[in-house]
Design a protein around this motif. Structure first.
Motif, PDB file in Angstrom:
ATOM      1  N   TRP A  61       2.860 -21.850  -8.888  1.00 14.24           N
ATOM      2  CA  TRP A  61       1.420 -21.839  -9.160  1.00 14.24           C
ATOM      3  C   TRP A  61       1.009 -20.405  -9.481  1.00 14.24           C
ATOM      4  CZ3 TRP A  61      -1.677 -26.386  -8.036  1.00 14.24           C
ATOM      5  CH2 TRP A  61      -3.044 -26.214  -8.294  1.00 14.24           C
ATOM      6  N   GLU A  62       0.508 -20.190 -10.682  1.00 13.58           N
ATOM      7  CA  GLU A  62       0.168 -18.852 -11.158  1.00 13.58           C
ATOM      8  C   GLU A  62      -1.340 -18.619 -11.135  1.00 13.58           C
ATOM      9  OE1 GLU A  62       2.598 -16.933 -11.688  1.00 13.58           O
ATOM     10  OE2 GLU A  62       4.315 -18.120 -12.350  1.00 13.58           O
ATOM     11  N   ALA A  63      -1.744 -17.380 -11.449  1.00 17.75           N
ATOM     12  CA  ALA A  63      -3.171 -17.044 -11.465  1.00 17.75           C
ATOM     13  C   ALA A  63      -3.934 -17.854 -12.503  1.00 17.75           C
ATOM     14  CB  ALA A  63      -3.354 -15.550 -11.723  1.00 17.75           C
ATOM     15  N   ASP A  64      -3.275 -18.240 -13.601  1.00 13.33           N
ATOM     16  CA  ASP A  64      -3.966 -18.974 -14.660  1.00 13.33           C
ATOM     17  C   ASP A  64      -3.684 -20.477 -14.620  1.00 13.33           C
ATOM     18  OD1 ASP A  64      -1.345 -19.034 -15.535  1.00 13.33           O
ATOM     19  OD2 ASP A  64      -1.836 -18.554 -17.623  1.00 13.33           O
ATOM     20  N   THR A  65      -3.087 -20.973 -13.540  1.00 12.92           N
ATOM     21  CA  THR A  65      -2.841 -22.407 -13.406  1.00 12.92           C
ATOM     22  C   THR A  65      -4.164 -23.152 -13.304  1.00 12.92           C
ATOM     23  OG1 THR A  65      -0.697 -22.085 -12.332  1.00 12.92           O
ATOM     24  CG2 THR A  65      -1.803 -24.176 -11.931  1.00 12.92           C
ATOM     25  N   VAL A  66      -4.258 -24.265 -14.013  1.00 12.07           N
ATOM     26  CA  VAL A  66      -5.418 -25.139 -13.913  1.00 12.07           C
ATOM     27  C   VAL A  66      -4.956 -26.520 -13.470  1.00 12.07           C
ATOM     28  CG1 VAL A  66      -6.812 -23.887 -15.607  1.00 12.07           C
ATOM     29  CG2 VAL A  66      -5.311 -25.746 -16.371  1.00 12.07           C
ATOM     30  N   VAL A  67      -5.886 -27.279 -12.893  1.00 16.77           N
ATOM     31  CA  VAL A  67      -5.541 -28.594 -12.369  1.00 16.77           C
ATOM     32  C   VAL A  67      -6.746 -29.504 -12.535  1.00 16.77           C
ATOM     33  CG1 VAL A  67      -6.272 -28.077  -9.991  1.00 16.77           C
ATOM     34  CG2 VAL A  67      -4.470 -29.792 -10.398  1.00 16.77           C
ATOM     35  N   ASN A  68      -6.483 -30.812 -12.667  1.00 13.90           N
ATOM     36  CA  ASN A  68      -7.586 -31.770 -12.753  1.00 13.90           C
ATOM     37  C   ASN A  68      -8.404 -31.735 -11.463  1.00 13.90           C
ATOM     38  OD1 ASN A  68      -8.540 -34.295 -14.452  1.00 13.90           O
ATOM     39  ND2 ASN A  68      -8.600 -34.915 -12.308  1.00 13.90           N
ATOM     40  N   LEU A  69      -9.721 -31.761 -11.612  1.00 10.19           N
ATOM     41  CA  LEU A  69     -10.632 -31.555 -10.483  1.00 10.19           C
ATOM     42  C   LEU A  69     -11.193 -32.845  -9.915  1.00 10.19           C
ATOM     43  CD1 LEU A  69     -12.729 -28.685 -12.082  1.00 10.19           C
ATOM     44  CD2 LEU A  69     -10.828 -28.417 -10.468  1.00 10.19           C
ATOM     45  N   TRP A  70     -10.943 -33.966 -10.564  1.00  6.56           N
ATOM     46  CA  TRP A  70     -11.640 -35.195 -10.200  1.00  6.56           C
ATOM     47  C   TRP A  70     -13.148 -34.902 -10.073  1.00  6.56           C
ATOM     48  CZ3 TRP A  70      -9.632 -39.712 -11.245  1.00  6.56           C
ATOM     49  CH2 TRP A  70      -8.243 -39.889 -11.226  1.00  6.56           C
ATOM     50  N   ALA A 204      -2.851 -27.298 -26.240  1.00  9.19           N
ATOM     51  CA  ALA A 204      -2.284 -25.946 -26.219  1.00  9.19           C
ATOM     52  C   ALA A 204      -2.247 -25.346 -24.822  1.00  9.19           C
ATOM     53  CB  ALA A 204      -3.100 -25.035 -27.146  1.00  9.19           C
ATOM     54  N   GLU A 205      -3.039 -25.909 -23.894  1.00  8.49           N
ATOM     55  CA  GLU A 205      -3.099 -25.397 -22.521  1.00  8.49           C
ATOM     56  C   GLU A 205      -2.184 -26.156 -21.572  1.00  8.49           C
ATOM     57  OE1 GLU A 205      -4.852 -22.689 -22.071  1.00  8.49           O
ATOM     58  OE2 GLU A 205      -5.569 -22.787 -24.138  1.00  8.49           O
ATOM     59  N   GLU A 206      -1.476 -27.126 -22.078  1.00 11.33           N
ATOM     60  CA  GLU A 206      -0.667 -28.005 -21.234  1.00 11.33           C
ATOM     61  C   GLU A 206       0.358 -27.245 -20.395  1.00 11.33           C
ATOM     62  OE1 GLU A 206       1.293 -31.263 -19.540  1.00 11.33           O
ATOM     63  OE2 GLU A 206      -0.714 -31.044 -20.403  1.00 11.33           O
ATOM     64  N   GLY A 207       0.880 -26.152 -20.924  1.00 10.47           N
ATOM     65  CA  GLY A 207       1.938 -25.436 -20.227  1.00 10.47           C
ATOM     66  C   GLY A 207       1.523 -24.817 -18.909  1.00 10.47           C
ATOM     67  N   ARG A 208       0.232 -24.660 -18.668  1.00  5.08           N
ATOM     68  CA  ARG A 208      -0.207 -24.056 -17.405  1.00  5.08           C
ATOM     69  C   ARG A 208      -0.889 -25.060 -16.473  1.00  5.08           C
ATOM     70  NH1 ARG A 208      -5.540 -21.624 -17.646  1.00  5.08           N
ATOM     71  NH2 ARG A 208      -6.649 -22.241 -19.544  1.00  5.08           N
ATOM     72  N   ARG A 209      -0.803 -26.340 -16.815  1.00  2.05           N
ATOM     73  CA  ARG A 209      -1.423 -27.387 -16.000  1.00  2.05           C
ATOM     74  C   ARG A 209      -0.549 -27.747 -14.803  1.00  2.05           C
ATOM     75  NH1 ARG A 209      -0.842 -32.864 -15.516  1.00  2.05           N
ATOM     76  NH2 ARG A 209       0.772 -32.870 -17.147  1.00  2.05           N
ATOM     77  N   ALA A 210      -1.184 -27.917 -13.667  1.00  2.00           N
ATOM     78  CA  ALA A 210      -0.474 -28.406 -12.485  1.00  2.00           C
ATOM     79  C   ALA A 210      -0.434 -29.931 -12.512  1.00  2.00           C
ATOM     80  CB  ALA A 210      -1.167 -27.934 -11.213  1.00  2.00           C
ATOM     81  N   GLU A 211       0.703 -30.465 -12.182  1.00  2.04           N
ATOM     82  CA  GLU A 211       0.891 -31.915 -12.121  1.00  2.04           C
ATOM     83  C   GLU A 211       0.150 -32.474 -10.903  1.00  2.04           C
ATOM     84  OE1 GLU A 211       4.696 -34.949 -11.334  1.00  2.04           O
ATOM     85  OE2 GLU A 211       4.944 -32.772 -11.292  1.00  2.04           O
ATOM     86  N   ILE A 212      -0.575 -33.573 -11.091  1.00  2.00           N
ATOM     87  CA  ILE A 212      -1.201 -34.238  -9.957  1.00  2.00           C
ATOM     88  C   ILE A 212      -0.132 -35.047  -9.217  1.00  2.00           C
ATOM     89  CG2 ILE A 212      -2.793 -36.092  -9.301  1.00  2.00           C
ATOM     90  CD1 ILE A 212      -4.240 -33.524  -9.799  1.00  2.00           C
ATOM     91  N   ILE A 213      -0.132 -34.899  -7.897  1.00  2.00           N
ATOM     92  CA  ILE A 213       0.855 -35.543  -7.039  1.00  2.00           C
ATOM     93  C   ILE A 213       0.095 -36.366  -6.005  1.00  2.00           C
ATOM     94  CG2 ILE A 213       2.756 -35.129  -5.419  1.00  2.00           C
ATOM     95  CD1 ILE A 213       2.936 -32.288  -6.823  1.00  2.00           C
ATOM     96  N   ALA A 214       0.484 -37.619  -5.811  1.00  2.00           N
ATOM     97  CA  ALA A 214      -0.259 -38.485  -4.901  1.00  2.00           C
ATOM     98  C   ALA A 214       0.669 -39.501  -4.257  1.00  2.00           C
ATOM     99  CB  ALA A 214      -1.373 -39.202  -5.655  1.00  2.00           C
ATOM    100  N   PRO A 215       0.303 -39.991  -3.069  1.00  2.00           N
ATOM    101  CA  PRO A 215       1.081 -41.082  -2.471  1.00  2.00           C
ATOM    102  C   PRO A 215       1.055 -42.296  -3.393  1.00  2.00           C
ATOM    103  CG  PRO A 215      -0.496 -40.162  -0.894  1.00  2.00           C
ATOM    104  CD  PRO A 215      -0.831 -39.585  -2.233  1.00  2.00           C
ATOM    105  N   PRO A 216       2.154 -43.024  -3.530  1.00  2.00           N
ATOM    106  CA  PRO A 216       2.218 -44.140  -4.488  1.00  2.00           C
ATOM    107  C   PRO A 216       1.218 -45.245  -4.194  1.00  2.00           C
ATOM    108  CG  PRO A 216       4.162 -44.100  -3.063  1.00  2.00           C
ATOM    109  CD  PRO A 216       3.437 -42.813  -2.834  1.00  2.00           C
ATOM    110  N   GLU A 217       0.780 -45.362  -2.935  1.00  2.00           N
ATOM    111  CA  GLU A 217      -0.135 -46.444  -2.580  1.00  2.00           C
ATOM    112  C   GLU A 217      -1.603 -46.079  -2.778  1.00  2.00           C
ATOM    113  OE1 GLU A 217       0.422 -43.929   1.106  1.00  2.00           O
ATOM    114  OE2 GLU A 217       1.672 -44.697  -0.529  1.00  2.00           O
TER     115      GLU A 217
END
Length: 371
Positions: A61-70, A204-217
């Motif tokens: 996780w870098e300084a310029d990492t972005v993630v979906n905020l819901w 073009a910003e995809e390379g710095r996106r954090a993957e959303i991780i969640a319990p399968p249920e």
């Protein structure tokens, strides 16, 4: 067991308890990748990030990492509407139908902008069967909701418009200002203010996106007995928490749920907004309580302003004047004018609690313990 944990950034010495809480979110409370930022006045007091952008723990996780905020995205939309009000393009007591005549259908002619933004319009979702594609259909989805009869009498209570407020808000905003909320955020917040905030995410910003991780249920339909307002908001269709990992989700203009940013940018946005970006009169109007009580969708007490969640039961610390928004899975951003601070937390590992995520509580409690 957390291995090879690296935390970077900085924190003032007086906030060592906050730095400890952030580290313990990884070692004790399950974080995989996250960031936290605290601004006091106009000074960044804490700016931390750590962990990994992916479940495989291969990309830091870098300084310029972005993630979906819901739903933390909703506070961004509320700020955009406040800017329009400050520019004299609208007032919160304007009727929605004055700007969008078709919205008056089926008894919604008295709904004001403030009522819509505070989840009182009775349009918590589609009344007929809907798919994820319908949620992402832009103006076609907005037209469908505008034609729909409300699920409860508008103004009689709040019912969280979990996704639908994004569909309705961006259509109304476009009719008032000319640009969609996605374009406005790009032009005036990202480019204009230099803040790393976007509705959706450009390829073009995809390379710095954090993957959303969640319990399968985990599913958006995991709430209560599912009344009609709840079904419309959360189960028609049920939302897979991994939707943000799909290109279609990131391409949409959905200010209710698909914002991408990081804690540093969000804290700066709230700090600016609370301390002069708009007039004191506009700030007061944007954050004035519109309705309070047990929300018909969330099933818990909520105090709503014009797009902001107001502090209830201490979710944003001890001061009642705090306002902001939180997102499914744990992210949040808020300002506390009483304490003169703004803070935000963003992460990729989604928690399962509707509110009071232990990671949020630890960070907020640590901040106020240091003041």
């Amino acid at each position: 067991m957390v291995t090879n944990l690296q935390i970077s950034g900085h924190g003032d010495a007086r906030f060592v308890a906050v730095q400890k809480a952030f580290e313990q979110n990884f070692t004790e409370r399950g974080d995989i990748g996250a960031a936290f930022c605290l601004i006091i006045g106009d000074q960044v007091a804490v700016d931390l990030r750590g962990g990994w952008r992916d479940a495989a723990r291969t990309r830091p996780w870098e300084a310029d990492t972005v993630v979906n905020l819901w739903s933390t995205t909703k506070g961004i939309g509320a700020i955009c509407f406040a800017i329009l009000a400050d520019r004299g393009l609208m007032a919160y007591d304007d009727l929605v139908a004055d700007h969008w005549p078709a919205f008056a259908a089926n008894g919604k002619q008295h709904v004001t902008i403030a009522m819509l933004l505070s989840h009182q319009a009775g349009l918590s979702g589609f009344a007929s069967a809907a798919s994820v594609a319908d949620l992402l259909a832009g103006s076609a989805a907005a037209d469908r909701l505008a034609a729909q009869a409300p699920l409860w009498a508008p103004g009689s209570g709040s019912g969280y418009h979990a996704i639908s407020i994004g569909i309705l808000a961006t259509e109304l905003f476009r009719r008032i200002e000319g640009r969609s909320l996605k374009a406005f955020v790009r032009d005036e917040i990202a480019d204009g203010l230099g803040l790393d905030i976007a509705i959706g995410l450009a390829p073009a910003e995809e390379g710095r996106r954090a993957e959303i991780i969640a319990p399968p249920e985990l599913s958006s339909a995991d709430i209560g007995q599912l009344t009609a307002p709840q079904i419309a908001a959360l189960a028609n269709p049920p939302l897979d928490p991994l939707l943000p990992n799909s290109p279609a989700w990131r391409e949409a203009d959905l200010v209710s749920a698909n914002g991408h940013s990081n804690a540093a940018a969000l804290a700066r946005l709230y700090a600016r907004f609370a301390s002069g970006q708009v007039s004191a009169r506009t700030l007061a109007a944007a954050t004035a309580p519109q309705i309070e009580g047990v929300d018909l969708v969330l099933g818990v007490p909520a105090r709503w302003a014009a797009g902001f969640l107001l502090n209830a039961d201490g979710i944003y610390g001890p001061n009642q004047a705090a306002f902001g928004h939180s997102g499914w899975g744990g992210s949040f951003a808020f300002a506390d004018p009483t304490a003169g601070l703004a803070m935000s937390y963003t992460m990729n590992r989604m928690g399962t609690l509707l509110r009071d995520d232990p990671r949020d509580l630890a960070l907020i409690e640590a901040v106020y313990s240091c003041l």
